[in-house]
Design an enzyme around this catalytic site. Structure first.
Site, PDB file in Angstrom:
ATOM      1  N   PHE A   1       8.329  36.460  -2.369  1.00  0.00           N
ATOM      2  CA  PHE A   1       6.878  36.545  -2.518  1.00  0.00           C
ATOM      3  C   PHE A   1       6.458  35.886  -3.822  1.00  0.00           C
ATOM      4  CE2 PHE A   1       8.710  40.262  -4.506  1.00  0.00           C
ATOM      5  CZ  PHE A   1       7.991  40.420  -5.677  1.00  0.00           C
ATOM      6  N   CYS A   2       5.173  35.560  -3.902  1.00  0.00           N
ATOM      7  CA  CYS A   2       4.581  34.972  -5.110  1.00  0.00           C
ATOM      8  C   CYS A   2       3.100  35.323  -5.109  1.00  0.00           C
ATOM      9  CB  CYS A   2       4.808  33.463  -5.151  1.00  0.00           C
ATOM     10  SG  CYS A   2       4.151  32.598  -3.710  1.00  0.00           S
ATOM     11  N   THR A   3       2.339  34.768  -6.023  1.00  0.00           N
ATOM     12  CA  THR A   3       0.943  35.170  -6.185  1.00  0.00           C
ATOM     13  C   THR A   3       0.097  34.885  -4.949  1.00  0.00           C
ATOM     14  OG1 THR A   3       1.137  34.686  -8.548  1.00  0.00           O
ATOM     15  CG2 THR A   3      -1.081  34.987  -7.670  1.00  0.00           C
TER      16      THR A   3
ATOM     17  N   CYS B   1       6.573  30.723  -2.843  1.00  0.00           N
ATOM     18  CA  CYS B   1       7.612  31.259  -1.963  1.00  0.00           C
ATOM     19  C   CYS B   1       7.732  30.429  -0.691  1.00  0.00           C
ATOM     20  CB  CYS B   1       7.380  32.729  -1.653  1.00  0.00           C
ATOM     21  SG  CYS B   1       5.731  33.183  -1.180  1.00  0.00           S
TER      22      CYS B   1
ATOM     23  N   ILE C   1       0.895  37.830  -2.828  1.00  0.00           N
ATOM     24  CA  ILE C   1       0.518  39.150  -3.335  1.00  0.00           C
ATOM     25  C   ILE C   1      -0.979  39.397  -3.170  1.00  0.00           C
ATOM     26  CG2 ILE C   1       0.448  40.621  -5.394  1.00  0.00           C
ATOM     27  CD1 ILE C   1       2.799  38.761  -6.441  1.00  0.00           C
TER      28      ILE C   1
END
Length: 313
Positions: free
Chosen positions: A177-179, A184, A206
């Site tokens: 996952f990433c912002t 990702c 996220i």
């Protein structure tokens, strides 16, 4: 009552062979709609975060979606009371998110997208290796329960970290996952190219998870770092209480700002004893420019944080 500023994070991996020629019309579309912020375009796609009025954001999205290649561009929104950007830019890049590994192309190979409502079940599986693909200063203020922190300072370090710590023959299921979803997505393409079989990533990142998953069901812990002058957002996507040290980029809490080592724009408890003299001088000079611009009621220089300003007042 003033309308809130709409902050839109958007990206799409799509082949844009004419990306160089797109720069000027895209910049004009942003200006015509009163949009602030920066968009990156490359042959592999488009990425960025922008802000403006409701009508302005809708106008920019309509302009983008008029191009059939971007009709389904990924787009997430949050809101704030003050403009988080001060400039309008379109930059040409080799990559819209820099991994630095030739041949990695999410347009050709990508992992399995996982919707926010299905994410909790996936990461609760004990066989799943959960990796946070963001940088150390982002992870320090919030992440998912049980996530591995690669402690990278740049996304370019991610491939070396994976090679040093994980084996495709041993780690069968990987979730990342990433912002906002873009890092990702590219990381999943890289890991598939390295031989990992089952690679999953959080669709929309996220921010989409925080938007769609009720807080009482959430596996997210802390705030989420964002790349604008809000610095962080809470689970309800409201602006957090962090500022950012512009010398070392680390988010600084209310407690950090009470430290004797915190000097707005110049140093914080995380870096006060680590800064080179050159970096310190540069930070001091930048802060002087910011104060001068404030005194003259001029546009804020790069590095200005409106929350930092109000806390100094």
């Amino acid at each position: 009552m003033a309308q809130p500023i709409v902050v839109a994070a958007l990206y799409k991996f799509v082949t844009l062979e004419d990306y160089v020629n797109l720069r000027e019309p895209l910049l004009q579309a942003m200006l015509d709609n009163g949009i602030k912020g920066t968009l990156l375009i490359a042959e592999e796609g488009i990425n960025g975060t922008v802000s403006g009025s409701r009508e302005g954001i809708d106008g920019l999205l309509a302009w983008l979606k008029n191009d059939p290649r971007m009709v389904d561009i990924d787009h997430k929104e949050s809101y704030c009371d003050e403009q988080p950007f001060y400039r309008t830019k379109v930059k040409l890049k080799k990559e819209i998110v820099t991994l630095g590994v030739p041949g990695v192309d999410p347009n050709k190979k990508v992992g399995t997208y996982v919707e926010p409502q299905d994410w909790n079940a996936l990461i609760s599986d004990p066989e799943v290796l959960l990796i946070d693909t963001r940088n150390d200063y982002e992870v320090s203020i919030g992440t998912f329960e049980g996530a591995i922190d690669p402690k990278t300072t740049s996304f370019r370090e991610f491939p070396d970290y994976i090679k040093a710590h994980f084996d495709p023959s041993k780690h069968k299921k990987v979730a990342m996952f990433c912002t906002g979803g873009i890092r990702c997505e590219k990381a999943s393409s890289y890991m598939l190219s390295e031989g990992f079989d089952e690679v999953f990533h959080l669709k929309g990142g996220i921010l989409k998870y925080l938007e769609e998953v009720p807080q009482q069901e959430s596996k997210w812990q802390g705030d989420c770092f964002v790349f604008d002058n809000r610095v962080t957002v809470r689970h309800d996507l409201s602006e957090g209480d962090y500022d950012q040290c512009h010398a070392c980029r680390t988010p600084v809490s209310v407690e950090d700002r009470a430290s004797e080592h915190y000097v707005p724009g110049i140093s914080c408890p995380h870096c006060w004893d680590k800064l080179s003299e050159k970096t310190r001088r540069s930070a001091i000079d930048r802060q002087k420019q910011i104060e001068l611009a404030k005194a003259r009621n001029m546009p804020h220089p790069i590095g200005y944080n409106y929350k930092q300003s109000s806390s100094e007042a």
